[in-house]
Design a protein around this motif. Structure first.
Motif, short mmCIF file in Angstrom:
data_model
loop_
_atom_site.label_atom_id
_atom_site.label_comp_id
_atom_site.label_asym_id
_atom_site.label_seq_id
_atom_site.Cartn_x
_atom_site.Cartn_y
_atom_site.Cartn_z
N ILE A 1 29.56 13.08 44.02
CA ILE A 1 28.73 12.14 44.81
C ILE A 1 29.60 11.26 45.71
CG2 ILE A 1 28.64 10.26 43.09
CD1 ILE A 1 25.55 10.14 43.93
N TYR A 2 30.84 11.03 45.31
CA TYR A 2 31.77 10.27 46.15
C TYR A 2 32.03 11.01 47.46
CZ TYR A 2 36.22 8.25 47.74
OH TYR A 2 37.22 7.69 48.49
N LYS B 1 38.02 7.03 42.61
CA LYS B 1 36.62 7.48 42.66
C LYS B 1 36.46 8.98 42.48
CE LYS B 1 35.12 3.58 45.44
NZ LYS B 1 34.56 3.13 46.72
N THR C 1 24.78 16.54 45.04
CA THR C 1 25.51 16.49 43.76
C THR C 1 24.61 16.90 42.61
OG1 THR C 1 26.86 14.69 44.64
CG2 THR C 1 26.90 15.01 42.25
N HIS D 1 19.75 10.25 48.45
CA HIS D 1 21.18 10.11 48.21
C HIS D 1 21.53 10.71 46.85
CE1 HIS D 1 25.20 8.57 48.18
NE2 HIS D 1 24.98 7.86 47.09
N GLY D 2 22.46 11.64 46.85
CA GLY D 2 22.88 12.27 45.60
C GLY D 2 22.22 13.60 45.30
N GLU E 1 29.99 13.44 48.65
CA GLU E 1 28.68 13.51 49.32
C GLU E 1 28.40 12.25 50.13
OE1 GLU E 1 23.90 13.99 48.34
OE2 GLU E 1 25.35 14.33 46.73
N SER E 2 28.80 11.09 49.60
CA SER E 2 28.51 9.82 50.28
C SER E 2 29.26 9.69 51.61
CB SER E 2 28.85 8.63 49.37
OG SER E 2 30.24 8.59 49.12
N HIS E 3 30.28 10.51 51.83
CA HIS E 3 31.02 10.48 53.10
C HIS E 3 30.62 11.62 54.03
CE1 HIS E 3 33.63 7.18 51.97
NE2 HIS E 3 33.83 7.77 50.80
N SER F 1 27.52 13.60 56.26
CA SER F 1 26.26 13.33 56.95
C SER F 1 25.61 14.64 57.39
CB SER F 1 26.49 12.43 58.16
OG SER F 1 27.04 11.20 57.76
#
Length: 336
Positions: free
Chosen positions: A271-272, A233, A289, A285-286, A274-276, A278
């Motif tokens: 974004i991978y 990813k 990025t 979301h995103g 960023e998704s982890h 908080s």
């Protein structure tokens, strides 16, 4: 100029010259819009011009070369919604030019060598960041620029750095203690002999206990995480990427630290990461990025510098929205 603000929010951006303040200010302007933000360079409060500094041997870093009384009075006036007659320091001539009128704006950014030096000015600032470039990286960058682009010798470059160091250590560096966020740029730990300042380890030092400020975190708040995100990813070329998150102490204050060591090969894959994360203060979301990608030509976009500058900007936006909403609630209550 947009409509007159009900609440002026004051942001401080501190750091040495050549530490990335101009790139960070561009990112802030992108986020808020140029009409919404007024940037004040604190060089305008020099009380000694270039000739006088040369004659007295007092550098621009020395507080004696700056008028902190005027700086405080004028920034206080802006925060209270009043226009000021701000002096202008002309970088081309080294002279102090006639003043200009500056109107209050929704966001006033005070940037330069001393935004957190004077306790009175510091007390006015709603959110602050210090951009901290380590000596090793600063020297590598300056050698690269001054030797390749300006024809200076290595000895010339080191003499210039060493001449400036005492005042920097005495007056500029200690301001790190007072910043809400410090973005620290260090040499990579992924390679032992990396001396060019190209691959960087960047730390986001977030002060705990600041009213209304929630530090961003990785995976699990309050834990200690060491993570290699490279894989299917996140594409990483040698020497890869390492991330760290955990508690620490900074100038005796408890802090939360996020760290990225290495370079991003494909910014869209950020974004991978960023998704982890908080508490990034994004609106969707995103967004983090997207904002990095928006100006991938900016210096530092492919490492932790760009990521953490954008994240700091989002935290400043959250501060602005919280303070103006609070002001609106107070005004609404008063009118009932």
């Amino acid at each position: 100029m947009t409509s007159k603000p009900d609440r002026v929010v004051l942001i401080g951006v501190a750091g040495d010259s050549g530490c990335g303040k101009s790139t960070f200010l561009r990112r802030l302007t992108d986020l808020f819009g140029s009409e919404f933000v007024t940037v004040i360079c604190l060089d305008d409060y020099h009380c000694l011009d270039r000739k006088q500094r040369k004659e007295t041997g007092i550098t621009a870093l020395d507080p004696r070369a700056n008028n902190f009384d005027l700086m405080y009075e004028q920034i206080k006036a802006l925060k209270h919604g009043q226009a000021i007659n701000k002096p202008i320091y002309n970088h081309e001539t080294g002279m102090i030019d006639p003043p200009e009128i500056v109107e209050p704006n929704h966001i006033i950014v005070v940037e330069g060598l001393h935004p957190l030096y004077d306790e009175r000015v510091r007390s006015l600032i709603d959110f602050s960041v210090y951009l901290d470039i380590s000596d090793e990286v600063k020297i590598a960058w300056k050698i690269q620029r001054d030797m390749s682009e300006r024809g200076h010798t290595y000895d010339d470059v080191m003499a210039a750095i060493n001449a400036r160091r005492p005042d920097f250590s005495a007056y500029i560096e200690p301001q790190r203690e007072f910043a809400d966020i410090v973005i620290q740029v260090l040499p990579t730990q992924l390679l032992k002999e990396e001396k060019t300042g190209k691959i960087l380890r960047v730390r986001l030092i977030q002060r705990l206990g600041v009213d209304g400020f929630e530090p961003a975190y990785l995976f699990d708040e309050g834990s200690t995480i060491d993570w290699i995100p490279c894989g299917t990813k996140l594409t990483c070329s040698y020497p890869g990427i390492r991330m760290h998150y955990g508690p620490d102490s900074y100038y005796g204050h408890p802090v939360s630290v996020l760290e990225v060591d290495g370079e991003f090969e494909n910014l869209e894959q950020v974004i991978y990461i960023e998704s982890h994360m908080s508490k990034t203060a994004t609106k969707y979301h995103g967004e983090l990025t997207h904002l990095v990608l928006q100006h991938k030509e900016y210096p530092g976009s492919n490492n932790g510098t760009g990521l953490f500058q954008v994240l700091t900007g989002l935290k400043m936006r959250a501060t602005y929205e919280r303070l103006t909403a609070k002001e609106a609630r107070i005004a609404a209550t008063a009118s009932v």
